[in-house]
Write a protein that holds these residues in place. Structure first.
Motif, PDB file in Angstrom:
ATOM      1  N   GLU A 268       0.840  -1.210   0.000  1.00 51.83           N
ATOM      2  CA  GLU A 268       0.000   0.000   0.000  1.00 51.83           C
ATOM      3  C   GLU A 268       0.866   1.248   0.000  1.00 51.83           C
ATOM      4  OE1 GLU A 268      -3.969  -1.277   2.536  1.00 51.83           O
ATOM      5  OE2 GLU A 268      -2.374  -0.141   3.513  1.00 51.83           O
TER       6      GLU A 268
ATOM      7  N   THR B 270       4.406   8.915  -5.348  1.00 51.31           N
ATOM      8  CA  THR B 270       4.585   7.545  -5.812  1.00 51.31           C
ATOM      9  C   THR B 270       5.825   6.916  -5.166  1.00 51.31           C
ATOM     10  OG1 THR B 270       5.850   8.364  -7.666  1.00 51.31           O
ATOM     11  CG2 THR B 270       3.535   7.915  -8.080  1.00 51.31           C
TER      12      THR B 270
ATOM     13  N   ARG C  75      -4.299  -4.895  -8.898  1.00 55.16           N
ATOM     14  CA  ARG C  75      -4.014  -3.461  -8.819  1.00 55.16           C
ATOM     15  C   ARG C  75      -5.235  -2.804  -8.213  1.00 55.16           C
ATOM     16  NH1 ARG C  75       0.366  -1.680 -12.017  1.00 55.16           N
ATOM     17  NH2 ARG C  75       1.341  -3.389 -13.182  1.00 55.16           N
ATOM     18  N   HIS C  76      -5.077  -2.167  -7.056  1.00 57.79           N
ATOM     19  CA  HIS C  76      -6.176  -1.493  -6.355  1.00 57.79           C
ATOM     20  C   HIS C  76      -7.347  -2.460  -6.134  1.00 57.79           C
ATOM     21  CE1 HIS C  76      -3.570   1.655  -7.544  1.00 57.79           C
ATOM     22  NE2 HIS C  76      -3.931   1.604  -8.806  1.00 57.79           N
TER      23      HIS C  76
ATOM     24  N   TRP D 111      -1.299   8.237  -2.804  1.00 55.93           N
ATOM     25  CA  TRP D 111      -2.615   8.415  -2.171  1.00 55.93           C
ATOM     26  C   TRP D 111      -3.019   9.876  -2.291  1.00 55.93           C
ATOM     27  CZ3 TRP D 111      -3.784   9.752   3.431  1.00 55.93           C
ATOM     28  CH2 TRP D 111      -5.145   9.568   3.725  1.00 55.93           C
TER      29      TRP D 111
ATOM     30  N   TYR E 292      -6.275   3.029   0.478  1.00 55.10           N
ATOM     31  CA  TYR E 292      -4.979   3.436  -0.067  1.00 55.10           C
ATOM     32  C   TYR E 292      -4.737   2.729  -1.398  1.00 55.10           C
ATOM     33  CZ  TYR E 292      -4.054   5.017   4.719  1.00 55.10           C
ATOM     34  OH  TYR E 292      -4.117   5.627   5.934  1.00 55.10           O
ATOM     35  N   PRO E 293      -4.075   3.384  -2.347  1.00 58.23           N
ATOM     36  CA  PRO E 293      -3.686   2.680  -3.577  1.00 58.23           C
ATOM     37  C   PRO E 293      -2.816   1.472  -3.227  1.00 58.23           C
ATOM     38  CG  PRO E 293      -3.303   5.031  -3.790  1.00 58.23           C
ATOM     39  CD  PRO E 293      -3.646   4.783  -2.351  1.00 58.23           C
ATOM     40  N   SER E 294      -3.029   0.365  -3.910  1.00 55.15           N
ATOM     41  CA  SER E 294      -2.283  -0.847  -3.546  1.00 55.15           C
ATOM     42  C   SER E 294      -2.008  -1.721  -4.770  1.00 55.15           C
ATOM     43  CB  SER E 294      -3.076  -1.669  -2.520  1.00 55.15           C
ATOM     44  OG  SER E 294      -4.250  -2.191  -3.112  1.00 55.15           O
TER      45      SER E 294
END
Ligand code: CU
Length: 596
Positions: free
Chosen positions: A490, A496, A511-512, A530, A537-539
């Protein structure tokens, strides 16, 4: 630099033939100290020149033996360059090895013994540490062989306790490329914690090629091959007042600078309509690339056959399915892409560019003080050209380009044993023995000061975030050889990060939260930033492969934005021998480093 010495530098850079080298060496010897300083200059080509291929060293009779001297030089603008020089003066040569070959690399740290001392705990010098060094300074260094599936052992690919000082004797790296190693593009660079960014920004990097990709993918067999290395460096001519268009870093292509604000592109010459095999390494310390080839301003399809050194659908039949046609290729720092390019026809305006990459909202305080950088955003990654692709017609008319350009050579034909990757169980079908959640986060060193520099963390959920402690040998994660694990990575920060782990490749599963079927392995992957308010959270969910019996020991995982890695965003994993393993781990046992 006096003209004669700059000519010597250029001649050495271009790899002149023996008589020319002898002449240059005579000049160097006769001119004493001044010539020596020219030799140490880590010579670099002029802006707008042809992007020459790096010099190459190939193994002979199964062995490649090479001597590296690690040098530094401060140029007229006050920018520090770093370089690897071989005994004949070649800079940052490409090391070409076949599966099964032995590499013997004699390494001498010839940096001046200066730099801020960063004392490490006394127990670092305990027996067992690779080089026994107890102090890390800006002059400390070592080598990492990025992406190679070789043991994390002293004298092989060990970066945690291998510290080479200017006072250290010559150090020998010695390892054998596994016979079943994936064929493709890898690279070498320094990995001293706290000082990696400065050395890589200065140009300390080079390519490694494991031969045999034409057997994994016959579609590239016989194509002319072109190696392109993009590096970043401190901005040569910063704006005198804040400029939102100023990049965080300048770029170069095979050391030809493409600098803000003019971005004079390097030159690539190509025959009309020629199909070529391009191998591109993002050897940047901090900068993302989003590559495109434009004809008349229109993006062209690139036939991707390999990523991060592993062929697409490696080890599976049906070569025609092993190619991904993409109109652009995103490469985080340390990423590699190998792809087919169909050259432009005569008269077409053709370019290699990088598109802009959004790495997060501007204004983060990564660097020491915003006042010290007039850029509005130290991470700014604007679109910019890298090279003009000049069509050289059949009469040899190249429109005025440098006639000395070396013709791109066809891929060497590799006569090894048939590859055996296909006999291994695919990673996608392996059963993970454990799930982990790991997250990137950041915190200002001084929460009361908005301009304070950041601390960078990579943490397993349930543990307390801490910056990497180079004096500690306590692993953050322990696994057992034979295990396969799924890791959810995450990003809980507003910029980035690029996840990388040494010694192994991984498979992207989600992805996400959305399952993906990506038919390739990676060793470095972007995790988007994020936005600060979305609940999740982006993951990225990854499948990690610890099945290779040769990969036992302690090694790092980290963000490959080296500014972040140096700032603490690194952890240690220890792979214990399989016999200590319990439970279902052994069910995944296999011989492959990367088969799928
Ligand atoms: Cu990062």
């Amino acid at each position: 630099m006096p003209p004669v010495f700059s000519r010597i530098g250029r001649a050495l850079w271009r790899g002149c033939p023996l008589p020319c080298l002898l002449f240059s060496l005579c000049l160097l010897t006769a001119s004493g100290a001044r010539a020596q300083s020219a030799f140490e200059a880590c010579p670099r080509p002029q802006a707008g020149s042809v992007a020459q291929p790096p010099p190459e060293l190939r193994s002979q009779n199964g062995v490649l033996e090479v001597h590296f001297s690690f040098r530094t030089f401060t140029d007229a603008a006050g920018v520090s360059r770093y370089c690897y020089l071989t005994s004949d003066g070649s800079q940052a040569p490409t090391l070409r090895l076949r599966p099964g070959d032995l590499l013997v690399l004699h390494f001498k740290n010839d940096l001046p013994a200066v730099g801020a001392a960063l004392p490490m705990h006394s127990h670092d010098a305990r027996p067992g540490a690779c080089t026994g060094a107890s102090t890390m300074t800006a002059s400390s260094t070592n080598l990492h062989f990025h992406g190679l599936v070789i043991p994390p052992k002293c004298h092989q690919d060990e970066t945690v306790t291998t510290l080479l000082q200017p006072s250290s004797p010559e150090f020998e790296y010695r390892f054998r490329v596994p016979k079943d190693h994936p064929p493709g593009l890898y690279w070498y660079h320094p990995h001293p914690h706290g000082f990696s960014e400065a050395q890589v920004l200065g140009g300390a990097s080079g390519a490694m090629i494991i031969e045999g990709i034409e057997r994994a993918n016959p579609l590239v067999s016989g194509l002319p091959e072109r190696l392109l290395i993009v590096r970043d460096q401190r901005v040569e001519s910063p704006a005198t007042k804040p400029d939102p268009n100023q990049p965080g870093k300048d770029l170069s292509l095979n050391f030809v600078p493409v600098s803000y604000p003019g971005y004079t592109p390097a030159v690539l010459t190509i025959k009309p309509g020629q199909r070529e095999f391009w191998r591109v390494l993002n050897a940047s310390a901090d900068t993302y690339l989003d590559l495109q080839v434009l004809f008349g301003g229109k993006p062209q399809y690139l036939g991707v056959v390999g990523l991060d050194g592993v062929p697409i659908r490696y080890g599976t039949p049906n070569a025609e399915k092993h190619i991904l046609w993409e109109s652009h290729v995103l490469l985080p720092p340390a990423g590699r892409a190998e792809f087919v390019v169909n050259g432009p026809a005569t008269g077409v305006d053709a370019q290699l560019i990088t598109q802009a990459v959004e790495t997060g909202p501007p204004g983060d305080a990564d660097t020491a003080s915003p006042a010290s950088t007039p850029a509005a955003d130290d991470d700014n990654t604007p679109s910019r050209p890298l090279a003009r692709i000049l069509v050289k017609d059949s009469d040899g008319n190249d429109g005025g380009a440098d006639q000395s350009v070396r013709a791109t050579s066809a891929l060497p034909v590799y006569q090894g044993q048939p590859e055996n990757a296909s006999s291994f169980p695919p990673l996608a079908e392996a059963t993970p023995v454990r799930q982990r959640r790991i997250y990137f986060s950041e915190k200002p060193r001084d929460p009361k000061n908005p301009n304070a520099t950041m601390q960078f963390f990579i943490t397993e959920e349930g543990h307390t975030p801490k910056v990497f402690d180079s004096s500690s040998r306590v692993p953050d994660i322990v696994v057992h050889q034979g295990d396969v694990e799924d890791w959810l990575i995450e990003n809980r920060s507003s910029e980035t990060h690029a996840f990388h782990i040494h010694q192994t490749h991984f498979l992207v599963l989600e992805r996400h939260g959305v399952p993906v079927r990506e038919p390739y392995l990676r060793d470095t992957i972007n995790v988007p930033y994020w936005d600060g308010f979305t609940p999740d959270y982006p993951s990225i969910k990854l499948r990690l492969d610890f099945r290779d019996p040769a990969i036992v020991g302690t090694f790092p995982y980290h963000c490959h934005i080296l500014q972040h890695e140096d700032g603490g965003m690194m952890g240690l994993i220890r792979v214990e021998p399989a016999e200590k393993s319990t439970g279902p781990a052994k069910s995944n046992s296999a011989k492959t480093p990367a088969g799928r």
